[in-house]
Design a protein around this motif. Sequence first.
Motif, PDB file in Angstrom:
ATOM      1  N   SER A 135      -4.265   3.219   2.694  1.00 14.07           N
ATOM      2  CA  SER A 135      -4.270   4.543   2.062  1.00 14.07           C
ATOM      3  C   SER A 135      -2.860   5.117   1.993  1.00 14.07           C
ATOM      4  O   SER A 135      -2.449   5.659   0.962  1.00 14.07           O
ATOM      5  N   GLN A 136      -2.113   5.010   3.100  1.00 12.40           N
ATOM      6  CA  GLN A 136      -0.767   5.554   3.108  1.00 12.40           C
ATOM      7  C   GLN A 136       0.142   4.795   2.150  1.00 12.40           C
ATOM      8  O   GLN A 136       1.007   5.395   1.494  1.00 12.40           O
ATOM      9  N   SER A 137      -0.060   3.490   2.046  1.00 13.38           N
ATOM     10  CA  SER A 137       0.732   2.701   1.087  1.00 13.38           C
ATOM     11  C   SER A 137       0.463   3.171  -0.332  1.00 13.38           C
ATOM     12  O   SER A 137       1.386   3.276  -1.153  1.00 13.38           O
ATOM     13  N   LEU A 138      -0.818   3.486  -0.637  1.00 12.13           N
ATOM     14  CA  LEU A 138      -1.148   3.954  -1.982  1.00 12.13           C
ATOM     15  C   LEU A 138      -0.557   5.341  -2.226  1.00 12.13           C
ATOM     16  O   LEU A 138      -0.087   5.632  -3.329  1.00 12.13           O
ATOM     17  N   ARG A 139      -0.565   6.195  -1.202  1.00 11.34           N
ATOM     18  CA  ARG A 139       0.050   7.525  -1.348  1.00 11.34           C
ATOM     19  C   ARG A 139       1.536   7.397  -1.669  1.00 11.34           C
ATOM     20  O   ARG A 139       2.062   8.073  -2.553  1.00 11.34           O
ATOM     21  N   SER A 176       3.103  -2.088  -3.986  1.00 11.86           N
ATOM     22  CA  SER A 176       1.974  -2.705  -4.689  1.00 11.86           C
ATOM     23  C   SER A 176       1.565  -4.011  -4.021  1.00 11.86           C
ATOM     24  O   SER A 176       0.372  -4.287  -3.819  1.00 11.86           O
ATOM     25  N   ALA A 177       2.564  -4.837  -3.684  1.00  7.66           N
ATOM     26  CA  ALA A 177       2.271  -6.110  -3.028  1.00  7.66           C
ATOM     27  C   ALA A 177       1.632  -5.890  -1.661  1.00  7.66           C
ATOM     28  O   ALA A 177       0.755  -6.656  -1.234  1.00  7.66           O
ATOM     29  N   MET A 178       2.060  -4.839  -0.968  1.00 12.33           N
ATOM     30  CA  MET A 178       1.490  -4.512   0.338  1.00 12.33           C
ATOM     31  C   MET A 178      -0.002  -4.192   0.211  1.00 12.33           C
ATOM     32  O   MET A 178      -0.836  -4.688   0.978  1.00 12.33           O
ATOM     33  N   VAL A 179      -0.351  -3.363  -0.772  1.00  6.35           N
ATOM     34  CA  VAL A 179      -1.756  -3.023  -1.001  1.00  6.35           C
ATOM     35  C   VAL A 179      -2.539  -4.266  -1.397  1.00  6.35           C
ATOM     36  O   VAL A 179      -3.643  -4.520  -0.885  1.00  6.35           O
ATOM     37  N   GLU A 180      -1.970  -5.072  -2.283  1.00  5.74           N
ATOM     38  CA  GLU A 180      -2.680  -6.254  -2.765  1.00  5.74           C
ATOM     39  C   GLU A 180      -2.923  -7.249  -1.642  1.00  5.74           C
ATOM     40  O   GLU A 180      -3.991  -7.855  -1.551  1.00  5.74           O
ATOM     41  N   ARG A 181      -1.929  -7.442  -0.764  1.00  9.29           N
ATOM     42  CA  ARG A 181      -2.108  -8.348   0.371  1.00  9.29           C
ATOM     43  C   ARG A 181      -3.226  -7.850   1.285  1.00  9.29           C
ATOM     44  O   ARG A 181      -4.091  -8.631   1.715  1.00  9.29           O
ATOM     45  N   VAL A 257      -5.743  10.104  -7.914  1.00 11.59           N
ATOM     46  CA  VAL A 257      -5.428   9.352  -6.698  1.00 11.59           C
ATOM     47  C   VAL A 257      -5.970  10.083  -5.474  1.00 11.59           C
ATOM     48  O   VAL A 257      -6.505   9.454  -4.547  1.00 11.59           O
ATOM     49  N   ASP A 258      -5.852  11.404  -5.446  1.00  4.31           N
ATOM     50  CA  ASP A 258      -6.366  12.175  -4.309  1.00  4.31           C
ATOM     51  C   ASP A 258      -7.867  11.963  -4.139  1.00  4.31           C
ATOM     52  O   ASP A 258      -8.364  11.872  -3.005  1.00  4.31           O
ATOM     53  N   VAL A 259      -8.592  11.886  -5.245  1.00  4.76           N
ATOM     54  CA  VAL A 259     -10.044  11.669  -5.153  1.00  4.76           C
ATOM     55  C   VAL A 259     -10.332  10.252  -4.660  1.00  4.76           C
ATOM     56  O   VAL A 259     -11.204  10.046  -3.808  1.00  4.76           O
ATOM     57  N   VAL A 260      -9.612   9.275  -5.170  1.00  2.63           N
ATOM     58  CA  VAL A 260      -9.812   7.888  -4.728  1.00  2.63           C
ATOM     59  C   VAL A 260      -9.572   7.766  -3.225  1.00  2.63           C
ATOM     60  O   VAL A 260     -10.286   7.044  -2.518  1.00  2.63           O
ATOM     61  N   LEU A 261      -8.567   8.477  -2.720  1.00  2.00           N
ATOM     62  CA  LEU A 261      -8.223   8.414  -1.298  1.00  2.00           C
ATOM     63  C   LEU A 261      -9.159   9.259  -0.434  1.00  2.00           C
ATOM     64  O   LEU A 261      -9.097   9.187   0.800  1.00  2.00           O
TER      65      LEU A 261
END
Length: 341
Positions: A135-139, A176-181, A257-261
């Motif tokens: 979540s923090q990575s996406l933020r 992006s790579a961090m989230v994907e991994r 993004v806020d709703v997704v999180l």
Amino acid sequence: METRKVQTVGNGTYTVSLPKAWAESHGLSAGDVVTLHDYIDGVLAVQVRGQTDDEAPAAARVESIDSEVIERALRAAYVAGAREVTIERDGPLTPEVRRVVERVARERIGMSVAAESEAGTTVRIMLDSEEVSVSQSLRQLAFTVRSVHHDAVAALESPPDSPPIGSRDEQVDRLSAMVERSVSCGMADLGEVDSLGKNRSELFELWTAMRELRRVRDAAAEIGDAAASLDEAPVEAQLEECRDIGDAVRGTVSDGVDVVLGDANVDMARTAIDDLRQIRERLDAFDQKLADAGGDTVALRRVSRGLRRTAECGTDIAEVGLRRAVRCGEPIRDSEPERAD
């Protein structure tokens, strides 16, 4: 898939029988011990004793001297969750290949070159899922992408010599790579789901939002390229329109993004979708003004196209927010009409 009936034994314990074919294929018989794993997303897994579910993925091996093959292999191994990659070859790395390996390692969080010899180079990825916050990575990704997009639109006022994306483009790739991994590991290993603290539906929603944010970055790059191609700034009315639409579309992306999180409720996603419909109407009107103005408006048409692509991404992110709301049992309602004073 097959179903089994839950039964009770004398002391009230619930029991479910194991399929005979499965038990025999794993060498199980009456009296043997198995391990039960209760995962965060409601899955109860049965594991044969002696097997482990916390082993790091097998080290990847690359047998190539082609820099492009090595680059793609390193990126793939990172996303797949590998802990180690060995690049095997005869002789030392060429300067070109060494630059590629070092660049890819620099662009990936937790990746570094661990050892190098005449026979091979070892790259390690040291990431602990329990210390990773998807979540923090996406933020952070959303913040970086909005910043890149803002600067691309702002560059229209003072056209730069080169596109204004800069080093933040690398940061977008890293996050992006961090989230994907993380999502890839969670889909492959239920133990990773617990470590990440997200069920698989949540991980997929975060991954989808990440992909859309990358598309926002691509739209910002198009706007930045258009700004760099200008010989002089557009007239103030055109600048103001681009700035206003840019601010509006970034706001809706942020809301989605806020709703997704889970940082905002479903009403914000529904409102964002309504706002994006109005933004597309403003872009239609802007395109018509450009057509009526005549002259060389190629660059501004590219800006409009980039803003429209951003709006499409914002809509897709907001729809992921609606999907999350449905999964969580939240009702999706029309907004309440404004009351007259």
